[in-house]
Enzyme design. Structure first.
Site, PDB file in Angstrom:
ATOM      1  N   LYS A  65       0.857  -1.187   0.000  1.00  0.00           N
ATOM      2  CA  LYS A  65       0.000   0.000   0.000  1.00  0.00           C
ATOM      3  C   LYS A  65       0.893   1.238   0.000  1.00  0.00           C
ATOM      4  CE  LYS A  65      -3.841   1.871   2.834  1.00  0.00           C
ATOM      5  NZ  LYS A  65      -4.669   1.564   4.037  1.00  0.00           N
ATOM      6  N   SER A 137      -9.484   1.310   3.107  1.00  0.00           N
ATOM      7  CA  SER A 137      -8.661   2.190   2.289  1.00  0.00           C
ATOM      8  C   SER A 137      -7.513   1.480   1.567  1.00  0.00           C
ATOM      9  CB  SER A 137      -8.056   3.277   3.184  1.00  0.00           C
ATOM     10  OG  SER A 137      -7.174   2.698   4.143  1.00  0.00           O
ATOM     11  N   SER A 161      -9.861  -1.512   7.124  1.00  0.00           N
ATOM     12  CA  SER A 161      -9.295  -1.164   5.817  1.00  0.00           C
ATOM     13  C   SER A 161      -8.622  -2.292   5.065  1.00  0.00           C
ATOM     14  CB  SER A 161      -8.305  -0.002   5.958  1.00  0.00           C
ATOM     15  OG  SER A 161      -8.990   1.192   6.213  1.00  0.00           O
TER      16      SER A 161
END
Length: 439
Positions: A65, A137, A161
């Protein structure tokens, strides 16, 4: 309820490959990352190939990420320009590299990791249906694993997330207990809730990765725990979601696990987690409230958090230990694992959670993290694993929540579930033609 099978084509687990098969898979992932990953707006950076390293994960292609300091690019934190200060490379990246894994890219994410739907500036697409949200996210991380562009991906989880995008994209994801894995070299959102997370196509692959990441060996349990079905969570879920997840629980009910039902959803913990998340996020990113490069919706969300007093934040944090102990005592006991859906609703359409749309429904946006965020407040480990498909062909996730230190046990349960089912590893329907047309 019978699950819909939208695709019969499958993507292999890393643990099922060996030798030349793994070498070919690494090269295939690099090609897919450049083509399918870009097409789905899930890639922030693609890193050059490096010499192979030996180790237990030799050659395993993974992405991070874009909030992890990788030493190869400056993280954007999901924003239009790089946001990260000069940070030393995240230690979890070092652990994977030392084990021989190959970092092939950085995955897109929502701005400041503060958007559960996955709608972000990149317009990332769900590989099952482009009109459905991919979850956030850790959006790009889940998309890339689901699409065969990598075998594993690093993410973060502050209120769900990794588990929400795992549900939406049909992959497995582990959120360890609070503080279990160091978060050095990463962005902070709400420090009292932030945890590391990791995705893979299967629980078997997560079980391969976990000892390297945690430094803890896996050991088979002498006795399987009770599966505690949180009845009130199922009662408040959409009927189709509840039926699909109950069907998956039935697969575990073969004598190896005792299935019990009881109410016990921690409503008070859920109220407190919103206070902590909003207050800490606004304080952590106060300087960005007036930044025109940050989205209007996010700036409003951060501004709202400043209205929460320090006293209210302190009170919410002070209640945590007692509420954790209460949940463990009343729901988990000495040998229990809580079971509930990851999401209480079907994966929403993009326009339902887009504030700019006339179809925007704030209740839907709120519901996305309804069953995940309280786990961060309590600091417990949780795992999301595919449980079937809804009538629209979208994957549905089951969530397992355990006592502190039970990550290996959660993985063991999920591995057994996937040995008896075929819901994981399917090629997502919206990209099936891209996979089929590969040379």
């Amino acid at each position: 309820m019978t699950s819909v099978a939208p695709s019969i084509a499958r993507l292999p687990d890393w643990s099922s490959l060996s030798g030349l098969g793994r070498t070919a898979a690494l090269e295939q992932c690099r090609r897919r990352l450049a083509h399918i990953g870009r097409m789905l707006h899930a890639v922030e950076h693609i890193y050059p190939a490096e010499a192979a390293r030996q180790g237990p994960l030799s050659g395993l292609p993974y992405v991070a990420k874009d909030m992890f300091a990788t030493g190869q690019s400056r993280p954007s934190w999901g924003c239009s320009t790089p946001q990260a200060p000069a940070l030393p490379r995240a230690s979890v990246i070092d652990r994977l590299d030392q084990a021989g894994a190959s970092l092939i890219g950085a995955a897109t994410m929502t701005e400041l990791a503060y958007e559960p739907s996955g709608i972000g500036r990149r317009g990332a697409l769900n590989p099952w249906r482009f009109d459905r949200v991919p979850g956030g996210s850790s959006t790009g991380s889940a998309i890339l694993v689901a699409s065969g562009c990598c075998f594993a991906a690093l993410g973060s989880d502050t209120g769900g997330s990794v588990r929400m995008p795992a549900h939406c994209c049909g992959v497995a994801a582990l959120k360890p207990g609070y503080g279990k894995i160091p978060l050095d070299g990463t962005m902070r959102l709400a420090p009292s809730l932030d945890t590391f997370g990791i995705f893979a196509r299967s629980a078997a692959d997560l079980a391969l990765l976990w000892p390297v990441i945690s430094g803890e060996p896996l050991a088979a349990s002498e006795k399987f725990p009770r599966a505690v079905v949180l009845r009130d969570a199922f009662d408040s879920s959409d009927a189709e979601i509840a039926a699909i997840v109950r069907g998956a629980i039935g697969v575990l009910d073969d004598g190896s696990m005792t299935i019990v039902e009881q109410s016990g959803f921690p409503e008070e913990a859920d109220r407190h987690v919103l206070t902590v998340m909003q207050a800490e996020a606004s304080r952590e990113h106060r300087q960005r409230i007036d930044d025109p490069d940050i989205g209007v919706t996010l700036r409003k969300r951060l501004s709202k958090g400043l209205s929460i007093s320090d006293q209210d934040l302190t009170s919410a944090l002070a209640a945590r230990d007692a509420l954790r102990d209460q949940f463990i005592l009343s729901c988990l006991g000495e040998d229990g694992v809580a079971v509930l859906p990851v999401l209480p609703i079907r994966t929403p359409r993009v326009n339902e959670v887009d504030p700019a749309s006339q179809h925007f429904n704030p209740r839907v946006l709120y519901a996305l993290s309804r069953f995940t965020r309280f786990v961060n407040y309590l600091g417990l480990p949780a795992l999301a694993v595919p449980a079937g498909f809804d009538s629209g062909g979208m994957p549905v996730g089951l969530q397992l929540i355990g006592r502190p230190g039970s990550e290996a046990l959660l993985l063991e349960i999920a591995v057994q579930l996937q040995q008896r089912t075929d819901w994981h590893g399917r090629v997502p329907s919206a990209i099936a033609s891209e996979i089929a047309d590969e040379p």
